[in-house]
Enzyme design. Structure first.
Site, PDB file in Angstrom:
ATOM      1  N   SER A 231       0.555  -1.314   0.041  1.00 15.08           N
ATOM      2  CA  SER A 231      -0.072   0.041   0.090  1.00 15.08           C
ATOM      3  C   SER A 231       0.987   0.863  -0.272  1.00 15.08           C
ATOM      4  O   SER A 231       0.647   2.468  -0.535  1.00 15.08           O
ATOM      5  CB  SER A 231      -1.014   0.302   1.468  1.00 15.08           C
ATOM      6  N   LYS A 232       2.391   1.169   0.055  1.00 12.73           N
ATOM      7  CA  LYS A 232       3.153   2.767   0.191  1.00 12.73           C
ATOM      8  C   LYS A 232       4.122   2.012  -0.689  1.00 12.73           C
ATOM      9  O   LYS A 232       4.729   2.977   0.049  1.00 12.73           O
ATOM     10  CB  LYS A 232       3.241   2.042   2.101  1.00 12.73           C
ATOM     11  N   SER A 233       3.724   1.632  -1.655  1.00 11.60           N
ATOM     12  CA  SER A 233       4.652   0.991  -3.030  1.00 11.60           C
ATOM     13  C   SER A 233       4.261   1.499  -3.950  1.00 11.60           C
ATOM     14  O   SER A 233       2.664   1.421  -4.543  1.00 11.60           O
ATOM     15  CB  SER A 233       4.976  -0.478  -2.682  1.00 11.60           C
TER      16      SER A 233
END
Length: 303
Positions: A231-233
């Protein structure tokens, strides 16, 4: 007449901060399969209590995407933004019982203690203070996770007094999720392992409010090739509900299910029915999954 006890009711509760990606689909599919495997219900709840982070239209888009993958709620979908009265009532109970308190401390104050609040700084004042749960010094909470095994946390030392309502006036996730799970009769919470360490503070809050504690199962995360949470990539590309099978096979692999189990089956309804029949919860691994490995596994399934 007494209502019959609920055997199994699970849920998927996305935040409308953007489109669903593979990690979201793994959580949705995993929670849906666990519910269907148990012969239970699966509900969707939209966790839209953080307007600064929300993307307009994302909630409806997420529901449409889930529907494209055949994942449809067994009950009308609720939104946390419509449930403020429930949170107010729970907070009032805690305040009246002396189990919660107003906190005027700033982020700068908390930075000196690593963000862990155990006592308010004297002389501090905010027009809109945060409200925190009063965590006892001996608040060590443990539980048995169906996937991750035994997990324990010294909430007082590792977390501190838990925020229930933020200083900006928004409800904290911990209070809302506890109130909602109890109000909706959720018996089983199946979600990503990134929320594993939130569970002890939620159990502590359930006890303070006299609410039941559901069973928990925390699914392995999906990581990019660099080991970052998806989700943070940059690899967090939206899944395609118009062509669901590639992402569905990847999600199936992320849940540790046998390669090839979905081979040669067409149609999302038939695939999901077969997936329920073949699903083995005991095969779900604790460790995270890398995207590249999942692609290789899915390719093996198609071969």
């Amino acid at each position: 007449m007494t209502a019959p006890a609920i055997h199994y009711r699970g849920r998927f509760a996305p935040s409308p901060t953007g489109p669903l990606h593979l990690g979201s689909l793994v959580a949705a599919l995993g929670s849906w399969l666990m519910a269907r495997h148990a012969g239970g219900e699966w509900w969707i709840r939209i966790e839209d209590l953080d307007p600064p982070r929300e993307v307009p239209g994302a909630a409806d888009a997420q529901v449409r995407t889930l529907s494209g993958f055949g994942l449809v709620s067994d009950a009308p979908i609720v939104r946390q933004s419509d449930r403020h009265a429930l949170y107010e009532a729970a907070l009032a109970r805690l305040l009246d019982a002396g189990l919660a308190f107003a906190c005027h401390c700033s982020r700068t104050d908390l930075a000196e203690t690593g963000g862990i609040h155990r006592a308010c700084r004297p002389g501090r004042h905010r027009d809109t203070p945060a409200i925190r749960l009063r965590v006892p010094d001996d608040a060590r909470v443990g539980f048995e996770d169906a996937i991750q095994g035994r997990f324990e946390q010294d909430v007082a030392r590792e977390v501190g007094d838990v925020v229930l309502r933020r200083a900006d006036g928004y409800w904290a996730y911990q209070l809302a999720v506890v109130v909602d799970d109890a109000d909706q009769g959720i018996t089983d919470v199946v979600r990503g392992a990134d929320l594993l360490d939130s569970t002890p503070r939620q159990i502590l809050l359930q006890r303070a409010l006299g609410l039941p504690t559901p069973r928990y199962a925390h699914l392995p995360l999906v990581l990019d090739e660099a080991g970052h949470k998806l989700s943070k990539s940059l690899a967090a590309l939206p899944v395609d509900a118009d062509d669901p099978m590639p992402a569905l096979r990847l999600a199936w692999s992320a849940l540790g299910q046998p390669a090839g189990a979905l081979r040669g089956i067409d149609g999302i309804d038939r695939v999901l029915a077969h997936a329920v029949a073949e699903f083995e919860p005991g095969l779900i691994q604790r460790k995270p999954n890398a995207v590249a490995a999942l692609h290789n596994c899915a390719a093996t399934q198609r071969a």
